[in-house]
Design a protein around this motif. Structure first.
Motif, mmCIF file in Angstrom:
data_model
loop_
_atom_site.group_PDB
_atom_site.id
_atom_site.type_symbol
_atom_site.label_atom_id
_atom_site.label_comp_id
_atom_site.label_asym_id
_atom_site.label_seq_id
_atom_site.Cartn_x
_atom_site.Cartn_y
_atom_site.Cartn_z
ATOM 1 N N MET A 119 0.856 -1.182 0.000
ATOM 2 C CA MET A 119 0.000 0.000 0.000
ATOM 3 C C MET A 119 0.896 1.237 0.000
ATOM 4 O O MET A 119 1.774 1.372 0.831
ATOM 5 C CB MET A 119 -0.909 -0.022 1.231
ATOM 6 N N ASP A 120 0.622 2.129 -0.939
ATOM 7 C CA ASP A 120 1.373 3.378 -1.035
ATOM 8 C C ASP A 120 0.819 4.367 -0.008
ATOM 9 O O ASP A 120 -0.283 4.887 -0.171
ATOM 10 C CB ASP A 120 1.257 3.941 -2.447
ATOM 11 N N LEU A 121 1.559 4.622 1.048
ATOM 12 C CA LEU A 121 1.092 5.507 2.112
ATOM 13 C C LEU A 121 1.108 6.979 1.696
ATOM 14 O O LEU A 121 0.607 7.828 2.422
ATOM 15 C CB LEU A 121 1.936 5.308 3.373
ATOM 16 N N LYS A 122 1.651 7.282 0.535
ATOM 17 C CA LYS A 122 1.690 8.672 0.061
ATOM 18 C C LYS A 122 0.594 8.972 -0.961
ATOM 19 O O LYS A 122 0.477 10.099 -1.425
ATOM 20 C CB LYS A 122 3.058 8.977 -0.529
ATOM 21 N N ARG A 123 -0.186 7.960 -1.295
ATOM 22 C CA ARG A 123 -1.262 8.207 -2.272
ATOM 23 C C ARG A 123 -2.233 9.237 -1.693
ATOM 24 O O ARG A 123 -2.445 9.305 -0.473
ATOM 25 C CB ARG A 123 -1.956 6.913 -2.650
ATOM 26 N N PRO A 124 -2.876 10.030 -2.549
ATOM 27 C CA PRO A 124 -3.719 11.127 -2.048
ATOM 28 C C PRO A 124 -5.048 10.677 -1.441
ATOM 29 O O PRO A 124 -5.609 11.382 -0.614
ATOM 30 C CB PRO A 124 -3.955 11.998 -3.273
ATOM 31 N N TYR A 125 -5.558 9.517 -1.865
ATOM 32 C CA TYR A 125 -6.866 9.065 -1.402
ATOM 33 C C TYR A 125 -6.797 7.638 -0.890
ATOM 34 O O TYR A 125 -5.990 6.834 -1.342
ATOM 35 C CB TYR A 125 -7.904 9.117 -2.532
ATOM 36 N N TRP A 126 -7.721 7.311 0.004
ATOM 37 C CA TRP A 126 -7.860 5.941 0.480
ATOM 38 C C TRP A 126 -8.310 5.050 -0.677
ATOM 39 O O TRP A 126 -7.747 4.006 -0.923
ATOM 40 C CB TRP A 126 -8.869 5.879 1.626
ATOM 41 N N ASN A 127 -9.339 5.472 -1.387
ATOM 42 C CA ASN A 127 -9.916 4.677 -2.466
ATOM 43 C C ASN A 127 -9.572 5.349 -3.801
ATOM 44 O O ASN A 127 -10.279 6.232 -4.256
ATOM 45 C CB ASN A 127 -11.428 4.572 -2.282
ATOM 46 N N MET A 128 -8.472 4.904 -4.395
ATOM 47 C CA MET A 128 -7.989 5.533 -5.619
ATOM 48 C C MET A 128 -8.858 5.211 -6.834
ATOM 49 O O MET A 128 -8.725 5.846 -7.867
ATOM 50 C CB MET A 128 -6.535 5.117 -5.891
ATOM 51 N N GLU A 129 -9.772 4.254 -6.702
ATOM 52 C CA GLU A 129 -10.657 3.929 -7.819
ATOM 53 C C GLU A 129 -11.797 4.945 -7.923
ATOM 54 O O GLU A 129 -12.148 5.381 -9.016
ATOM 55 C CB GLU A 129 -11.229 2.527 -7.643
ATOM 56 N N ILE A 130 -12.369 5.343 -6.799
ATOM 57 C CA ILE A 130 -13.562 6.186 -6.836
ATOM 58 C C ILE A 130 -13.302 7.647 -6.475
ATOM 59 O O ILE A 130 -13.870 8.551 -7.065
ATOM 60 C CB ILE A 130 -14.689 5.581 -5.963
ATOM 61 N N GLU A 131 -12.449 7.912 -5.495
ATOM 62 C CA GLU A 131 -12.304 9.280 -4.999
ATOM 63 C C GLU A 131 -11.771 10.280 -6.024
ATOM 64 O O GLU A 131 -12.197 11.434 -6.007
ATOM 65 C CB GLU A 131 -11.472 9.302 -3.717
ATOM 66 N N PRO A 132 -10.880 9.905 -6.945
ATOM 67 C CA PRO A 132 -10.468 10.888 -7.953
ATOM 68 C C PRO A 132 -11.611 11.326 -8.878
ATOM 69 O O PRO A 132 -11.511 12.345 -9.553
ATOM 70 C CB PRO A 132 -9.377 10.152 -8.745
ATOM 71 N N LYS A 133 -12.703 10.564 -8.869
ATOM 72 C CA LYS A 133 -13.854 10.897 -9.708
ATOM 73 C C LYS A 133 -14.813 11.885 -9.034
ATOM 74 O O LYS A 133 -15.761 12.350 -9.663
ATOM 75 C CB LYS A 133 -14.626 9.631 -10.070
ATOM 76 N N LEU A 134 -14.570 12.204 -7.752
ATOM 77 C CA LEU A 134 -15.472 13.110 -7.046
ATOM 78 C C LEU A 134 -15.560 14.441 -7.791
ATOM 79 O O LEU A 134 -14.572 14.949 -8.313
ATOM 80 C CB LEU A 134 -14.992 13.322 -5.609
ATOM 81 N N ASN A 135 -16.775 14.981 -7.849
ATOM 82 C CA ASN A 135 -17.040 16.267 -8.501
ATOM 83 C C ASN A 135 -16.720 16.261 -9.991
ATOM 84 O O ASN A 135 -16.295 17.276 -10.538
ATOM 85 C CB ASN A 135 -16.293 17.407 -7.792
ATOM 86 N N THR A 136 -16.932 15.117 -10.638
ATOM 87 C CA THR A 136 -16.747 15.031 -12.084
ATOM 88 C C THR A 136 -18.078 14.658 -12.733
ATOM 89 O O THR A 136 -18.973 14.116 -12.071
ATOM 90 C CB THR A 136 -15.706 13.954 -12.460
#
Length: 150
Positions: free
Chosen positions: A1-18
């Motif tokens: 697990m990459d502890l520096k990734r910006p989100y817990w759930n990289m599959e869904i959270e980058p899609k927020l507000n899109t």
């Protein structure tokens, strides 16, 4: 697990507000509103009072025709059913009231309890929500912290 990734759930959270997320939300709402209307007495009552049919709801924007249901309305319901917690939960949850796994409540500043029931099936979703919140606060696996209750 990459502890520096910006989100817990990289599959869904980058899609927020899109637009993609908005479409996903609209599809889920449209696919679930009829069963909610049929199964949850309070949802049916609120939609009927607002003059909204399940077939009208195709987007989050249209759902705004149903007035917000907040703590004041919850307290009205509590008074209306005579503080009968089983009836309150039945109105809020329909038959899934029989599957309540955890019951929490708060009295806030008024002293009237506001129930927060969870059914077993919702526990994985609650875990995901809590993980997302903690990640955004900077908490990472292995971290230790103390909760202080006032």
């Amino acid at each position: 697990m990459d502890l520096k990734r910006p989100y817990w759930n990289m599959e869904i959270e980058p899609k927020l507000n899109t637009p993609e997320m908005r479409q996903t939300q609209n599809d889920l709402l449209a696919n679930n509103i009829q069963s909610m209307y049929n199964a949850i007495p309070l949802t049916k009552k609120r939609m009927d009072n607002a003059g909204v049919k399940p077939s009208d709801i195709r987007s989050l924007e249209i759902s705004q025709r149903i007035p917000i249901y907040g703590q004041p309305e919850m307290r009205e319901l509590i008074t209306e059913v005579g503080f009968d917690m089983k009836e309150i939960l039945r109105m809020l949850m329909g038959k899934s009231v029989d599957d309540v796994y955890v019951m929490a409540a708060t009295s806030g500043t008024t002293g009237i309890p506001t129930p927060y029931p969870l059914v077993r099936a919702s526990l994985p979703r609650m875990r995901e929500i809590n993980n997302r919140m903690m990640w955004r606060c900077g908490v990472r696996p292995g971290d230790k912290f103390v909760l202080a209750l006032a």
